[in-house]
Scaffold this motif. Structure first.
Motif, PDB file in Angstrom:
ATOM      1  N   LEU A 182       0.825  -1.205   0.000  1.00 44.97           N
ATOM      2  CA  LEU A 182       0.000   0.000   0.000  1.00 44.97           C
ATOM      3  C   LEU A 182       0.862   1.260   0.000  1.00 44.97           C
ATOM      4  O   LEU A 182       0.599   2.215  -0.746  1.00 44.97           O
ATOM      5  N   GLN A 183       1.901   1.270   0.823  1.00 44.38           N
ATOM      6  CA  GLN A 183       2.741   2.457   0.903  1.00 44.38           C
ATOM      7  C   GLN A 183       3.491   2.714  -0.404  1.00 44.38           C
ATOM      8  O   GLN A 183       3.636   3.860  -0.833  1.00 44.38           O
ATOM      9  N   LEU A 184       3.972   1.647  -1.030  1.00 43.56           N
ATOM     10  CA  LEU A 184       4.616   1.804  -2.337  1.00 43.56           C
ATOM     11  C   LEU A 184       3.627   2.333  -3.366  1.00 43.56           C
ATOM     12  O   LEU A 184       3.972   3.167  -4.219  1.00 43.56           O
ATOM     13  N   THR A 185       2.400   1.857  -3.295  1.00 47.11           N
ATOM     14  CA  THR A 185       1.353   2.322  -4.215  1.00 47.11           C
ATOM     15  C   THR A 185       1.092   3.810  -4.030  1.00 47.11           C
ATOM     16  O   THR A 185       1.041   4.588  -4.996  1.00 47.11           O
ATOM     17  N   ILE A 186       0.910   4.213  -2.770  1.00 42.14           N
ATOM     18  CA  ILE A 186       0.619   5.620  -2.470  1.00 42.14           C
ATOM     19  C   ILE A 186       1.745   6.522  -2.962  1.00 42.14           C
ATOM     20  O   ILE A 186       1.509   7.543  -3.621  1.00 42.14           O
ATOM     21  N   LYS A 187       2.983   6.124  -2.677  1.00 43.19           N
ATOM     22  CA  LYS A 187       4.122   6.955  -3.055  1.00 43.19           C
ATOM     23  C   LYS A 187       4.322   6.983  -4.569  1.00 43.19           C
ATOM     24  O   LYS A 187       4.798   7.980  -5.126  1.00 43.19           O
ATOM     25  N   SER A 188       3.945   5.886  -5.239  1.00 41.44           N
ATOM     26  CA  SER A 188       4.053   5.851  -6.699  1.00 41.44           C
ATOM     27  C   SER A 188       3.100   6.847  -7.346  1.00 41.44           C
ATOM     28  O   SER A 188       3.432   7.503  -8.330  1.00 41.44           O
ATOM     29  N   ILE A 189       1.920   6.963  -6.782  1.00 41.85           N
ATOM     30  CA  ILE A 189       0.905   7.862  -7.346  1.00 41.85           C
ATOM     31  C   ILE A 189       1.152   9.304  -6.915  1.00 41.85           C
ATOM     32  O   ILE A 189       1.022  10.233  -7.711  1.00 41.85           O
ATOM     33  N   ALA A 190       1.494   9.476  -5.637  1.00 40.14           N
ATOM     34  CA  ALA A 190       1.676  10.823  -5.082  1.00 40.14           C
ATOM     35  C   ALA A 190       3.010  10.894  -4.349  1.00 40.14           C
ATOM     36  O   ALA A 190       3.073  10.688  -3.135  1.00 40.14           O
ATOM     37  N   PRO A 191       4.113  11.157  -5.064  1.00 40.80           N
ATOM     38  CA  PRO A 191       5.442  11.154  -4.449  1.00 40.80           C
ATOM     39  C   PRO A 191       5.581  12.139  -3.295  1.00 40.80           C
ATOM     40  O   PRO A 191       6.444  11.965  -2.432  1.00 40.80           O
ATOM     41  N   ASP A 192       4.711  13.170  -3.252  1.00 37.78           N
ATOM     42  CA  ASP A 192       4.813  14.174  -2.192  1.00 37.78           C
ATOM     43  C   ASP A 192       3.996  13.814  -0.956  1.00 37.78           C
ATOM     44  O   ASP A 192       3.968  14.579   0.010  1.00 37.78           O
ATOM     45  N   GLN A 193       3.365  12.638  -0.946  1.00 32.72           N
ATOM     46  CA  GLN A 193       2.588  12.220   0.219  1.00 32.72           C
ATOM     47  C   GLN A 193       3.474  11.432   1.188  1.00 32.72           C
ATOM     48  O   GLN A 193       4.145  10.478   0.792  1.00 32.72           O
ATOM     49  N   CYS A 194       3.480  11.827   2.450  1.00 36.31           N
ATOM     50  CA  CYS A 194       4.240  11.114   3.482  1.00 36.31           C
ATOM     51  C   CYS A 194       3.543   9.799   3.809  1.00 36.31           C
ATOM     52  O   CYS A 194       2.347   9.781   4.121  1.00 36.31           O
ATOM     53  N   ILE A 195       4.282   8.703   3.741  1.00 35.80           N
ATOM     54  CA  ILE A 195       3.689   7.392   4.017  1.00 35.80           C
ATOM     55  C   ILE A 195       3.898   6.945   5.464  1.00 35.80           C
ATOM     56  O   ILE A 195       3.579   5.815   5.813  1.00 35.80           O
ATOM     57  N   ARG A 196       4.421   7.848   6.303  1.00 34.69           N
ATOM     58  CA  ARG A 196       4.494   7.547   7.734  1.00 34.69           C
ATOM     59  C   ARG A 196       3.177   7.881   8.438  1.00 34.69           C
ATOM     60  O   ARG A 196       2.895   7.368   9.517  1.00 34.69           O
ATOM     61  N   LEU A 197       2.392   8.761   7.818  1.00 31.36           N
ATOM     62  CA  LEU A 197       1.180   9.294   8.453  1.00 31.36           C
ATOM     63  C   LEU A 197      -0.043   8.556   7.921  1.00 31.36           C
ATOM     64  O   LEU A 197      -0.528   8.851   6.824  1.00 31.36           O
ATOM     65  N   HIS A 198      -0.534   7.612   8.684  1.00 26.89           N
ATOM     66  CA  HIS A 198      -1.546   6.689   8.184  1.00 26.89           C
ATOM     67  C   HIS A 198      -2.969   7.055   8.576  1.00 26.89           C
ATOM     68  O   HIS A 198      -3.903   6.287   8.327  1.00 26.89           O
ATOM     69  N   LYS A 199      -3.136   8.235   9.190  1.00 27.78           N
ATOM     70  CA  LYS A 199      -4.486   8.674   9.550  1.00 27.78           C
ATOM     71  C   LYS A 199      -4.671  10.125   9.135  1.00 27.78           C
ATOM     72  O   LYS A 199      -3.799  10.967   9.369  1.00 27.78           O
ATOM     73  N   GLY A 200      -5.814  10.393   8.536  1.00 25.74           N
ATOM     74  CA  GLY A 200      -6.124  11.753   8.124  1.00 25.74           C
ATOM     75  C   GLY A 200      -7.595  11.879   7.809  1.00 25.74           C
ATOM     76  O   GLY A 200      -8.179  11.001   7.177  1.00 25.74           O
ATOM     77  N   THR A 201      -8.215  12.963   8.268  1.00 23.55           N
ATOM     78  CA  THR A 201      -9.645  13.139   8.048  1.00 23.55           C
ATOM     79  C   THR A 201     -10.011  14.612   8.200  1.00 23.55           C
ATOM     80  O   THR A 201      -9.218  15.421   8.689  1.00 23.55           O
ATOM     81  N   THR A 202     -11.215  14.949   7.798  1.00 27.67           N
ATOM     82  CA  THR A 202     -11.781  16.279   8.055  1.00 27.67           C
ATOM     83  C   THR A 202     -12.971  16.176   8.996  1.00 27.67           C
ATOM     84  O   THR A 202     -13.696  17.148   9.181  1.00 27.67           O
ATOM     85  N   ARG A 203     -13.155  14.972   9.573  1.00 31.83           N
ATOM     86  CA  ARG A 203     -14.286  14.752  10.483  1.00 31.83           C
ATOM     87  C   ARG A 203     -13.913  15.093  11.920  1.00 31.83           C
ATOM     88  O   ARG A 203     -12.831  14.768  12.385  1.00 31.83           O
ATOM     89  N   GLN A 204     -14.846  15.726  12.611  1.00 35.90           N
ATOM     90  CA  GLN A 204     -14.655  16.048  14.015  1.00 35.90           C
ATOM     91  C   GLN A 204     -14.621  14.764  14.839  1.00 35.90           C
ATOM     92  O   GLN A 204     -15.367  13.819  14.578  1.00 35.90           O
ATOM     93  N   GLY A 205     -13.749  14.704  15.832  1.00 31.55           N
ATOM     94  CA  GLY A 205     -13.754  13.587  16.764  1.00 31.55           C
ATOM     95  C   GLY A 205     -12.863  12.430  16.396  1.00 31.55           C
ATOM     96  O   GLY A 205     -12.789  11.451  17.137  1.00 31.55           O
ATOM     97  N   SER A 206     -12.189  12.488  15.254  1.00 30.46           N
ATOM     98  CA  SER A 206     -11.288  11.408  14.845  1.00 30.46           C
ATOM     99  C   SER A 206      -9.853  11.924  14.813  1.00 30.46           C
ATOM    100  O   SER A 206      -9.605  13.064  14.406  1.00 30.46           O
ATOM    101  N   PHE A 207      -8.914  11.066  15.227  1.00 31.97           N
ATOM    102  CA  PHE A 207      -7.507  11.466  15.195  1.00 31.97           C
ATOM    103  C   PHE A 207      -7.068  11.691  13.748  1.00 31.97           C
ATOM    104  O   PHE A 207      -7.433  10.939  12.853  1.00 31.97           O
ATOM    105  N   SER A 208      -6.241  12.711  13.550  1.00 31.61           N
ATOM    106  CA  SER A 208      -5.793  13.023  12.186  1.00 31.61           C
ATOM    107  C   SER A 208      -4.500  13.819  12.237  1.00 31.61           C
ATOM    108  O   SER A 208      -4.279  14.620  13.150  1.00 31.61           O
ATOM    109  N   TRP A 209      -3.648  13.545  11.233  1.00 32.02           N
ATOM    110  CA  TRP A 209      -2.520  14.436  10.984  1.00 32.02           C
ATOM    111  C   TRP A 209      -2.896  15.388   9.858  1.00 32.02           C
ATOM    112  O   TRP A 209      -3.621  15.000   8.921  1.00 32.02           O
ATOM    113  N   VAL A 210      -2.368  16.599   9.924  1.00 31.77           N
ATOM    114  CA  VAL A 210      -2.661  17.594   8.893  1.00 31.77           C
ATOM    115  C   VAL A 210      -2.266  17.079   7.514  1.00 31.77           C
ATOM    116  O   VAL A 210      -2.973  17.292   6.525  1.00 31.77           O
TER     117      VAL A 210
END
Length: 427
Positions: free
Chosen positions: A97-125
């Protein structure tokens, strides 16, 4: 300067994480995804929705893997070779999965596995929901292509992969499998020493070759079954006992062997109105899924017979209490019990408790050795019928491990080692 100034460490603050590796420091802010991250996330999902992974697997033959360093090749090979019946699959799926993500979006950090715009859920910017991408695209692709036998609900069902910390050498969740190789791959992807698309295709190739070999092994095992067409029940039972007693992860093998007998009895049309319940996945909790035991028969929606396979556990006092709780919520079960690979420990307290629970629940409860259980299920049939059941029994076991019965025996863990051990016994 303190002596350990450049020692690897992770500082956790109220609104950020600071990862210090050698002289390099990366800061990851906690909070809702920013617009740039949302854009990357949308780009990744769009590429996967439009068949990115299918295009990659079709292009494997055109890739020059000599351009991938030997170090990176070894890391990826170690990951795949680290897969066993028990461990490694989730980490390989995550690396994929991480290789896939980086292949499509080289500027996306693959260390950060959580992200959302929903209130109440943990997220990295700058984090993205790897769990969502995995369950929607990554895991279905790996399963459909036969590259990796993993839980259909996704690799993130392994809770240790979902801690609220960036993936690094300092990720302290208890991990089983080739952790060091995986995190070295993460570091290599992030520092750009591993070309992500080439690494992805190389990993696909490794998994595909592994799968091809598996099919050859599976076909070889299935072909050997024919020699049992005229074998006695005693011969088949003996060989299957030898198998589950000599293979790795005997408990799971024992369960599959028991389930195979019910499959065989059903194929001989000897179950009446009852049907065999498909096997559960290896780590599925019976209670959570509404099961009473590992091997069950149902009539309609009602469980009528249930057995738990207990390899290497002859003393069953605690198990009896767990069975009581289940039977009180499944009052229609007529027969239930436990089957062990050796002789059951039938000391007085066990015998008395079995009798008490049988009266309390109205269920006929038994504690059997493997041979006693086989005799209970098919001992009364005439010899020709026993022989017919025996052939179908070993056929069912081999085909279950060979992944040829996905509806009745959906075994998600890798089965190549079990098949090799079956072949050794059958030869």
């Amino acid at each position: 300067m303190p002596e350990n100034e450049h020692e690897n460490h992770l500082d956790v603050y109220e609104n950020r994480y600071e990862l210090h590796q050698g002289e390099e420091t990366n800061i990851y802010y906690q909070g809702f995804q920013n617009r740039a991250t949302q854009s990357r996330y949308a780009r990744i999902n769009d590429a996967l929705e439009h068949g990115y992974l299918n295009r990659m697997i079709d292009s494997i033959q055109d890739k020059d893997f000599s351009e991938l360093s030997e170090v990176n090749q070894v890391l990826l090979r170690n990951m795949v070779n680290g897969i066993t019946s028990e461990v490694g699959r989730a980490l390989v799926g995550l690396a994929f999965l991480q290789l896939t993500i980086k292949s499509i979006a080289p500027d996306q950090c693959i260390r950060l596995h959580k992200g959302t715009t929903r209130q109440g859920s943990f997220s990295w910017v700058e984090g993205i929901s790897m769990r969502t991408i995995d369950s929607t695209y990554n895991t279905p692709f790996l399963r459909e292509q036969g590259l990796l036998n993993i839980n259909k609900y996704g690799i993130m069902m392994t809770r240790s992969l979902a801690e609220n910390y960036p993936y690094s050498k300092l990720y302290k969740a208890e991990m089983r499998g080739p952790f060091d190789d995986w995190i070295a791959i993460v570091d290599a992807i992030e520092d750009e020493s591993m070309p992500p698309e080439l690494g992805l295709c190389y990993l696909m190739s490794l998994l595909k070759n592994r799968s091809d070999r598996f099919q050859e092994t599976a076909d070889r095992a299935c072909s050997l079954v024919e020699q049992y067409r005229d074998s006695s029940l005693e011969k088949v039972q003996s060989d299957l006992s030898q198998f589950f007693n000599s293979t790795d992860y005997s408990a799971r093998a024992f369960e599959v062997v028991m389930h195979g007998l019910f499959q065989a009895i059903g194929e001989c049309r000897l179950l009446g109105d009852a049907e065999v319940v498909p096997m559960s996945q290896m780590r599925s909790a019976n209670k959570k899924h509404g099961n009473v035991g590992d091997i069950e028969l149902t009539e309609g929606t009602v469980i009528v017979e249930s057995w738990d396979a207990k390899y290497g556990k002859p003393y069953l006092r605690d198990e009896l209490e767990e069975l009581r709780d289940k039977l009180l919520t499944h009052p229609d079960v007529k027969v239930a019990g436990f089957v062990v690979d050796s002789n059951v420990d039938l000391r007085r307290d066990i015998r008395n408790r079995v009798e008490e629970l049988s009266i309390e629940t109205g269920t006929d409860i038994h504690l059997f050795s493997f041979s006693e259980w086989v005799n209970y299920e098919i001992g009364s049939y005439p010899p020709p019928m026993k022989k017919a059941i025996a052939y179908r029994w070993i056929k069912a076991v081999v085909e279950s491990f060979a992944q040829k019965r996905p509806d009745i025996a959906p075994i998600d863990e890798p089965c190549d080692a079990w098949l090799e051990d079956l072949i050794s016994v059958m030869n």
